[in-house]
Design a protein around this motif. Structure first.
Motif, PDB file in Angstrom:
ATOM      1  N   MET A 114       0.941  -1.063   0.093  1.00 53.43           N
ATOM      2  CA  MET A 114      -0.137  -0.036  -0.046  1.00 53.43           C
ATOM      3  C   MET A 114       0.834   1.096  -0.126  1.00 53.43           C
ATOM      4  SD  MET A 114      -2.838   1.096   2.966  1.00 53.43           S
ATOM      5  CE  MET A 114      -3.640  -0.340   2.862  1.00 53.43           C
ATOM      6  N   ASP A 115       0.693   2.244  -0.947  1.00 53.49           N
ATOM      7  CA  ASP A 115       1.374   3.358  -0.892  1.00 53.49           C
ATOM      8  C   ASP A 115       0.809   4.398   0.197  1.00 53.49           C
ATOM      9  OD1 ASP A 115      -0.929   4.359  -2.106  1.00 53.49           O
ATOM     10  OD2 ASP A 115       0.022   5.247  -3.718  1.00 53.49           O
ATOM     11  N   ALA A 116       1.678   5.422   0.353  1.00 50.09           N
ATOM     12  CA  ALA A 116       1.486   6.527   1.482  1.00 50.09           C
ATOM     13  C   ALA A 116      -0.087   7.073   1.427  1.00 50.09           C
ATOM     14  CB  ALA A 116       2.497   7.386   1.592  1.00 50.09           C
ATOM     15  N   GLU A 117      -0.276   7.470   0.201  1.00 53.12           N
ATOM     16  CA  GLU A 117      -1.664   7.902  -0.109  1.00 53.12           C
ATOM     17  C   GLU A 117      -3.026   6.982   0.397  1.00 53.12           C
ATOM     18  OE1 GLU A 117      -2.499  10.313  -3.527  1.00 53.12           O
ATOM     19  OE2 GLU A 117      -0.469  10.877  -3.445  1.00 53.12           O
ATOM     20  N   ALA A 118      -2.796   5.899  -0.032  1.00 56.45           N
ATOM     21  CA  ALA A 118      -3.594   4.585   0.108  1.00 56.45           C
ATOM     22  C   ALA A 118      -3.930   4.529   1.741  1.00 56.45           C
ATOM     23  CB  ALA A 118      -3.358   3.626  -0.493  1.00 56.45           C
ATOM     24  N   ALA A 119      -2.397   4.747   2.408  1.00 57.25           N
ATOM     25  CA  ALA A 119      -2.614   4.337   3.768  1.00 57.25           C
ATOM     26  C   ALA A 119      -3.426   5.401   4.434  1.00 57.25           C
ATOM     27  CB  ALA A 119      -1.115   4.271   4.294  1.00 57.25           C
ATOM     28  N   ILE A 120      -3.100   6.617   4.080  1.00 56.75           N
ATOM     29  CA  ILE A 120      -3.652   7.816   4.702  1.00 56.75           C
ATOM     30  C   ILE A 120      -5.220   7.866   4.337  1.00 56.75           C
ATOM     31  CG2 ILE A 120      -3.895  10.336   4.508  1.00 56.75           C
ATOM     32  CD1 ILE A 120      -0.732  10.243   3.771  1.00 56.75           C
ATOM     33  N   ARG A 121      -5.792   7.626   3.252  1.00 53.62           N
ATOM     34  CA  ARG A 121      -7.061   7.447   2.961  1.00 53.62           C
ATOM     35  C   ARG A 121      -7.770   6.177   3.762  1.00 53.62           C
ATOM     36  NH1 ARG A 121      -5.482   7.494  -2.456  1.00 53.62           N
ATOM     37  NH2 ARG A 121      -5.560   9.653  -3.174  1.00 53.62           N
ATOM     38  N   ALA A 122      -7.078   5.365   4.012  1.00 51.93           N
ATOM     39  CA  ALA A 122      -7.493   4.119   4.794  1.00 51.93           C
ATOM     40  C   ALA A 122      -7.892   4.630   6.467  1.00 51.93           C
ATOM     41  CB  ALA A 122      -6.630   2.893   4.773  1.00 51.93           C
ATOM     42  N   ARG A 152      -8.366   7.802   7.388  1.00 51.95           N
ATOM     43  CA  ARG A 152      -9.418   8.600   7.037  1.00 51.95           C
ATOM     44  C   ARG A 152     -10.498   7.870   6.854  1.00 51.95           C
ATOM     45  NH1 ARG A 152      -9.588  11.316   1.340  1.00 51.95           N
ATOM     46  NH2 ARG A 152     -10.739   9.443   1.124  1.00 51.95           N
ATOM     47  N   ASP A 153     -10.778   7.101   6.073  1.00 50.95           N
ATOM     48  CA  ASP A 153     -11.982   6.553   5.906  1.00 50.95           C
ATOM     49  C   ASP A 153     -12.643   5.753   6.975  1.00 50.95           C
ATOM     50  OD1 ASP A 153     -11.935   7.537   3.372  1.00 50.95           O
ATOM     51  OD2 ASP A 153     -11.190   5.861   2.384  1.00 50.95           O
ATOM     52  N   ARG A 154     -12.001   5.222   8.005  1.00 51.64           N
ATOM     53  CA  ARG A 154     -12.390   4.573   9.011  1.00 51.64           C
ATOM     54  C   ARG A 154     -13.059   5.600   9.941  1.00 51.64           C
ATOM     55  NH1 ARG A 154      -7.350   1.676   8.907  1.00 51.64           N
ATOM     56  NH2 ARG A 154      -6.241   3.090  10.251  1.00 51.64           N
ATOM     57  N   TYR A 155     -13.207   6.842   9.992  1.00 54.10           N
ATOM     58  CA  TYR A 155     -13.661   7.769  11.066  1.00 54.10           C
ATOM     59  C   TYR A 155     -14.863   8.673  10.337  1.00 54.10           C
ATOM     60  CZ  TYR A 155      -9.939   6.262  13.681  1.00 54.10           C
ATOM     61  OH  TYR A 155      -8.921   5.559  14.381  1.00 54.10           O
ATOM     62  N   GLU A 156     -15.733   8.986  11.015  1.00 58.71           N
ATOM     63  CA  GLU A 156     -16.768   9.833  10.706  1.00 58.71           C
ATOM     64  C   GLU A 156     -16.405  11.097  10.960  1.00 58.71           C
ATOM     65  OE1 GLU A 156     -20.780   8.981  11.802  1.00 58.71           O
ATOM     66  OE2 GLU A 156     -20.578   6.894  11.724  1.00 58.71           O
ATOM     67  N   THR A 157     -16.937  12.154  10.446  1.00 56.81           N
ATOM     68  CA  THR A 157     -16.618  13.524  10.573  1.00 56.81           C
ATOM     69  C   THR A 157     -16.837  14.141  12.155  1.00 56.81           C
ATOM     70  OG1 THR A 157     -18.487  14.564   9.839  1.00 56.81           O
ATOM     71  CG2 THR A 157     -16.661  14.431   8.325  1.00 56.81           C
ATOM     72  N   GLY A 158     -15.894  14.536  12.734  1.00 56.23           N
ATOM     73  CA  GLY A 158     -15.860  15.004  14.110  1.00 56.23           C
ATOM     74  C   GLY A 158     -15.431  14.194  15.184  1.00 56.23           C
ATOM     75  N   THR A 159     -14.676  12.901  14.650  1.00 54.44           N
ATOM     76  CA  THR A 159     -14.392  11.803  15.574  1.00 54.44           C
ATOM     77  C   THR A 159     -12.861  12.188  15.644  1.00 54.44           C
ATOM     78  OG1 THR A 159     -15.977  10.577  14.460  1.00 54.44           O
ATOM     79  CG2 THR A 159     -14.314   9.198  15.512  1.00 54.44           C
ATOM     80  N   ALA A 160     -12.321  11.781  17.083  1.00 58.71           N
ATOM     81  CA  ALA A 160     -10.950  11.856  17.295  1.00 58.71           C
ATOM     82  C   ALA A 160     -10.403  10.616  16.586  1.00 58.71           C
ATOM     83  CB  ALA A 160     -10.873  11.740  18.689  1.00 58.71           C
ATOM     84  N   ILE A 161      -9.081  10.778  16.053  1.00 62.41           N
ATOM     85  CA  ILE A 161      -8.431   9.416  15.627  1.00 62.41           C
ATOM     86  C   ILE A 161      -7.655   8.849  16.561  1.00 62.41           C
ATOM     87  CG2 ILE A 161      -6.551   8.767  13.758  1.00 62.41           C
ATOM     88  CD1 ILE A 161      -9.079  10.386  12.372  1.00 62.41           C
ATOM     89  N   ALA A 162      -7.823   7.409  16.627  1.00 61.59           N
ATOM     90  CA  ALA A 162      -7.284   6.646  17.510  1.00 61.59           C
ATOM     91  C   ALA A 162      -6.250   5.776  16.945  1.00 61.59           C
ATOM     92  CB  ALA A 162      -8.259   5.668  18.556  1.00 61.59           C
ATOM     93  N   ASP A 163      -6.795   4.778  16.036  1.00 54.64           N
ATOM     94  CA  ASP A 163      -6.135   3.721  15.215  1.00 54.64           C
ATOM     95  C   ASP A 163      -5.326   4.685  14.137  1.00 54.64           C
ATOM     96  OD1 ASP A 163      -5.127   1.454  14.442  1.00 54.64           O
ATOM     97  OD2 ASP A 163      -6.950   1.126  12.840  1.00 54.64           O
ATOM     98  N   GLY A 164      -4.093   4.529  14.056  1.00 51.42           N
ATOM     99  CA  GLY A 164      -3.232   5.239  13.013  1.00 51.42           C
ATOM    100  C   GLY A 164      -3.027   6.371  13.622  1.00 51.42           C
TER     101      GLY A 164
END
Length: 67
Positions: free
Chosen positions: A1-9, A11-23
């Protein structure tokens, strides 16, 4: 997986307004490598959050002072 795909992955795990935990470590490392890292990090990163900006979901840095 390239960097952009990893970043999107992350991002796509979270709904807007959600604190990022995994990643979170991955994203913090990316911020540290940014050409404007010092300005972006400021007094320190408390957490990262997925937020909608215009038509995109983006990562927002929430600093330890709340900014």
């Amino acid at each position: 997986m390239d960097a952009e795909a990893a970043i999107r992955a992350v991002r796509d795990r979270y709904e807007t307004g959600t604190a990022i935990a995994d990643g979170d470590d991955f994203l913090r490392d990316l911020v540290a490598k940014h050409t404007e890292a010092e300005a972006k990090i400021g007094c320190g990163i408390d957490y990262l959050e997925a937020r909608k900006n215009a038509n995109n979901v983006c990562f927002w840095i929430i600093r330890t002072d709340g900014t």
